[in-house]
Write a protein that holds these residues in place. Structure first.
Motif, PDB file in Angstrom:
ATOM      1  N   LYS A 132     -28.016  28.722 -18.458  1.00  0.00           N
ATOM      2  CA  LYS A 132     -27.588  27.444 -17.135  1.00  0.00           C
ATOM      3  C   LYS A 132     -28.411  25.964 -17.904  1.00  0.00           C
ATOM      4  O   LYS A 132     -28.996  26.084 -18.026  1.00  0.00           O
ATOM      5  N   SER A 133     -27.476  25.175 -16.928  1.00  0.00           N
ATOM      6  CA  SER A 133     -28.038  24.240 -16.819  1.00  0.00           C
ATOM      7  C   SER A 133     -28.235  23.401 -15.716  1.00  0.00           C
ATOM      8  O   SER A 133     -28.319  23.893 -14.326  1.00  0.00           O
ATOM      9  N   LEU A 134     -30.066  23.301 -15.306  1.00  0.00           N
ATOM     10  CA  LEU A 134     -30.661  22.326 -14.351  1.00  0.00           C
ATOM     11  C   LEU A 134     -30.410  20.464 -14.550  1.00  0.00           C
ATOM     12  O   LEU A 134     -31.201  20.292 -15.596  1.00  0.00           O
ATOM     13  N   GLY A 135     -30.376  20.114 -13.327  1.00  0.00           N
ATOM     14  CA  GLY A 135     -30.792  18.986 -13.128  1.00  0.00           C
ATOM     15  C   GLY A 135     -31.955  18.626 -12.087  1.00  0.00           C
ATOM     16  O   GLY A 135     -32.213  19.259 -11.277  1.00  0.00           O
ATOM     17  N   ILE A 136     -33.003  17.312 -12.631  1.00  0.00           N
ATOM     18  CA  ILE A 136     -34.046  17.392 -12.000  1.00  0.00           C
ATOM     19  C   ILE A 136     -34.049  15.779 -11.860  1.00  0.00           C
ATOM     20  O   ILE A 136     -34.090  14.874 -12.489  1.00  0.00           O
ATOM     21  N   TYR A 137     -34.443  16.093 -10.324  1.00  0.00           N
ATOM     22  CA  TYR A 137     -33.980  14.714  -9.473  1.00  0.00           C
ATOM     23  C   TYR A 137     -35.425  14.254  -9.187  1.00  0.00           C
ATOM     24  O   TYR A 137     -36.127  14.493  -8.501  1.00  0.00           O
ATOM     25  N   ALA A 138     -35.729  13.123  -9.872  1.00  0.00           N
ATOM     26  CA  ALA A 138     -37.887  13.113 -10.466  1.00  0.00           C
ATOM     27  C   ALA A 138     -38.071  13.562 -11.189  1.00  0.00           C
ATOM     28  O   ALA A 138     -38.045  14.863 -11.406  1.00  0.00           O
ATOM     29  N   PHE A 139     -38.451  12.612 -12.502  1.00  0.00           N
ATOM     30  CA  PHE A 139     -39.232  13.096 -13.206  1.00  0.00           C
ATOM     31  C   PHE A 139     -40.520  12.265 -13.405  1.00  0.00           C
ATOM     32  O   PHE A 139     -41.548  12.838 -14.188  1.00  0.00           O
ATOM     33  N   GLY A 140     -41.032  12.718 -12.323  1.00  0.00           N
ATOM     34  CA  GLY A 140     -42.805  12.726 -12.329  1.00  0.00           C
ATOM     35  C   GLY A 140     -43.819  14.123 -12.404  1.00  0.00           C
ATOM     36  O   GLY A 140     -42.946  14.842 -13.407  1.00  0.00           O
ATOM     37  N   GLN A 141     -45.158  14.268 -12.270  1.00  0.00           N
ATOM     38  CA  GLN A 141     -45.839  15.516 -12.567  1.00  0.00           C
ATOM     39  C   GLN A 141     -44.993  16.579 -12.244  1.00  0.00           C
ATOM     40  O   GLN A 141     -44.758  17.342 -12.505  1.00  0.00           O
ATOM     41  N   VAL A 142     -44.062  16.801 -10.948  1.00  0.00           N
ATOM     42  CA  VAL A 142     -43.589  18.467 -10.474  1.00  0.00           C
ATOM     43  C   VAL A 142     -42.688  18.148 -11.754  1.00  0.00           C
ATOM     44  O   VAL A 142     -41.732  19.642 -11.913  1.00  0.00           O
ATOM     45  N   GLY A 143     -42.029  17.038 -11.648  1.00  0.00           N
ATOM     46  CA  GLY A 143     -40.219  17.454 -12.248  1.00  0.00           C
ATOM     47  C   GLY A 143     -40.467  17.495 -14.027  1.00  0.00           C
ATOM     48  O   GLY A 143     -39.489  18.437 -14.403  1.00  0.00           O
ATOM     49  N   ARG A 144     -41.776  17.561 -14.915  1.00  0.00           N
ATOM     50  CA  ARG A 144     -41.763  17.441 -15.753  1.00  0.00           C
ATOM     51  C   ARG A 144     -42.422  18.742 -16.317  1.00  0.00           C
ATOM     52  O   ARG A 144     -42.465  19.680 -17.623  1.00  0.00           O
ATOM     53  N   ASN A 145     -42.963  19.266 -15.387  1.00  0.00           N
ATOM     54  CA  ASN A 145     -43.564  20.605 -14.979  1.00  0.00           C
ATOM     55  C   ASN A 145     -42.529  21.965 -14.948  1.00  0.00           C
ATOM     56  O   ASN A 145     -42.586  22.549 -15.376  1.00  0.00           O
ATOM     57  N   VAL A 146     -41.737  21.143 -14.090  1.00  0.00           N
ATOM     58  CA  VAL A 146     -40.347  22.238 -13.574  1.00  0.00           C
ATOM     59  C   VAL A 146     -39.240  22.723 -15.316  1.00  0.00           C
ATOM     60  O   VAL A 146     -39.155  22.897 -15.680  1.00  0.00           O
ATOM     61  N   ALA A 147     -39.407  20.935 -15.913  1.00  0.00           N
ATOM     62  CA  ALA A 147     -39.029  20.862 -17.336  1.00  0.00           C
ATOM     63  C   ALA A 147     -39.704  22.347 -18.393  1.00  0.00           C
ATOM     64  O   ALA A 147     -38.846  22.803 -18.965  1.00  0.00           O
ATOM     65  N   ARG A 148     -40.643  21.222 -18.627  1.00  0.00           N
ATOM     66  CA  ARG A 148     -41.719  22.874 -19.365  1.00  0.00           C
ATOM     67  C   ARG A 148     -41.235  23.355 -18.318  1.00  0.00           C
ATOM     68  O   ARG A 148     -40.453  24.539 -19.396  1.00  0.00           O
ATOM     69  N   ILE A 149     -41.506  24.808 -17.343  1.00  0.00           N
ATOM     70  CA  ILE A 149     -41.026  26.099 -17.448  1.00  0.00           C
ATOM     71  C   ILE A 149     -39.659  27.089 -17.485  1.00  0.00           C
ATOM     72  O   ILE A 149     -39.426  26.986 -18.089  1.00  0.00           O
ATOM     73  N   ALA A 150     -38.802  25.169 -17.312  1.00  0.00           N
ATOM     74  CA  ALA A 150     -36.972  25.720 -17.562  1.00  0.00           C
ATOM     75  C   ALA A 150     -36.461  25.758 -19.062  1.00  0.00           C
ATOM     76  O   ALA A 150     -35.845  26.860 -19.514  1.00  0.00           O
ATOM     77  N   ASN A 151     -37.871  24.988 -20.100  1.00  0.00           N
ATOM     78  CA  ASN A 151     -37.798  24.956 -21.455  1.00  0.00           C
ATOM     79  C   ASN A 151     -37.852  26.946 -21.672  1.00  0.00           C
ATOM     80  O   ASN A 151     -36.753  26.968 -22.743  1.00  0.00           O
TER      81      ASN A 151
END
Length: 305
Positions: A132-151
């Motif tokens: 599935k696809s995930l869009g992250i709106y704002a790529f600060g510290q929280v956004g980057r951790n969200v991306a890490r988990i999504a990976n």
């Protein structure tokens, strides 16, 4: 010098002890005030040189009363509870503690996402996140951790942040997006991490939400103020497949629950950073930053420059 730790929603006891240790080691005095409101803050801040708060409102009235105040540190990432202009006018440095609660927020994002993709565990067949696809709106510290988990879930990740170079996203396996409409229309899940500013308040509404793919889920661990609640209600009415989750109740909570109880979820209070680890880390960081500023003017995380 006096450092006031004022928290209507208290730090955990272990965090309070650690904060006290930091301040004691610096030879400064700490005054702890917990579970009190705005009027008490006005009284207590009068002779404080440094102030540590969480979500407590530090408005112009508080700042005017703070005759000796030199620095305010918000133990957390968001700082819209502090009147930055009033602080600037009085020569007060305002800092936050970015990154200290980012993992806690990111984990909650996925806790809510998994709950919704499994239909709130109601016994019916849900869906998986892999592919599935995930869009992250704002790529600060929280956004980057969200991306890490999504990976780790095997998701296709995109992000929008005008302040972050494309290369930073690409290095973390994230595809840059440069248009908010595309972020919503191209992703099954959209996770909001934007601050509440004059530009972002009420910016997420009908047009964006209704453009999401079938069975889209909007996740908000940012601020409730960024949501146009009337527009979101309209979108949920027209799109019975869309779902919305947030770590704070909206102003129109009763209406959301009455009309769309099976498709929305809200924590009872702002809970993104409500872990023992985040509580401890943010408190200690705030204490260290107050001391560093009072000792030598260190202001790396100043937000009212």
């Amino acid at each position: 010098m006096k450092i006031l730790v004022f928290t209507e929603k208290p730090f955990a006891p272990a965090a309070v002890k650690a904060i006290q240790n930091v301040i004691d080691a610096a030879g400064e005095d700490m005054r702890l005030v917990e579970r009190e409101g705005h009027d008490t803050l006005i009284k207590e801040v009068k002779d404080a040189d440094g102030l540590i708060v969480r979500s407590d409102i530090v408005d112009a009235e508080v700042i005017k009363a703070a005759e000796n105040l030199k620095v305010i540190v918000r133990a957390g990432a968001g700082y819209d509870n502090i009147d930055l202009q009033a602080a600037t006018n009085h020569g007060i440095c305002v800092m936050n503690t970015p990154g200290q609660n980012s993992n806690a927020v990111a984990e909650l994002v996925f806790g809510m996402i998994v709950m919704m993709c499994r239909n709130k565990y109601n016994g019916t067949s849900g869906s998986e996140l892999k592919g599935k696809s995930l869009g992250i709106y704002a790529f600060g510290q929280v956004g980057r951790n969200v991306a890490r988990i999504a990976n780790g879930f095997g998701m296709d990740i995109k992000a929008l942040d005008v302040f972050v170079p494309d290369e930073v996203m690409i290095e973390q396996g994230v595809t840059p997006v440069h248009d908010v409409k595309a972020l919503f229309s191209e992703n099954d899940y959209v996770s909001l991490h934007i601050p509440a500013t004059p530009q972002t308040r009420n910016s997420i509404g009908y047009d964006l939400v209704v453009s999401m793919p079938k069975n889209g889920v909007l996740v908000n661990t940012a601020r409730k103020e960024v949501i146009d609640e009337d527009g979101l209600l309209k979108a949920l009415e027209e799109r019975p497949d869309i779902r919305y989750v947030s770590d704070i109740k909206p102003d129109k909570y009763e209406e959301f629950e009455k009309r769309f109880a099976d498709r929305v979820f809200f924590t009872p209070k702002k809970m993104g950073a409500q872990t023992a680890e985040a509580n401890f880390n943010a408190g200690v960081a705030a204490a260290e930053q107050v001391i560093a500023y009072l000792r030598n003017g260190w202001n790396k995380f100043q937000v009212n420059k």
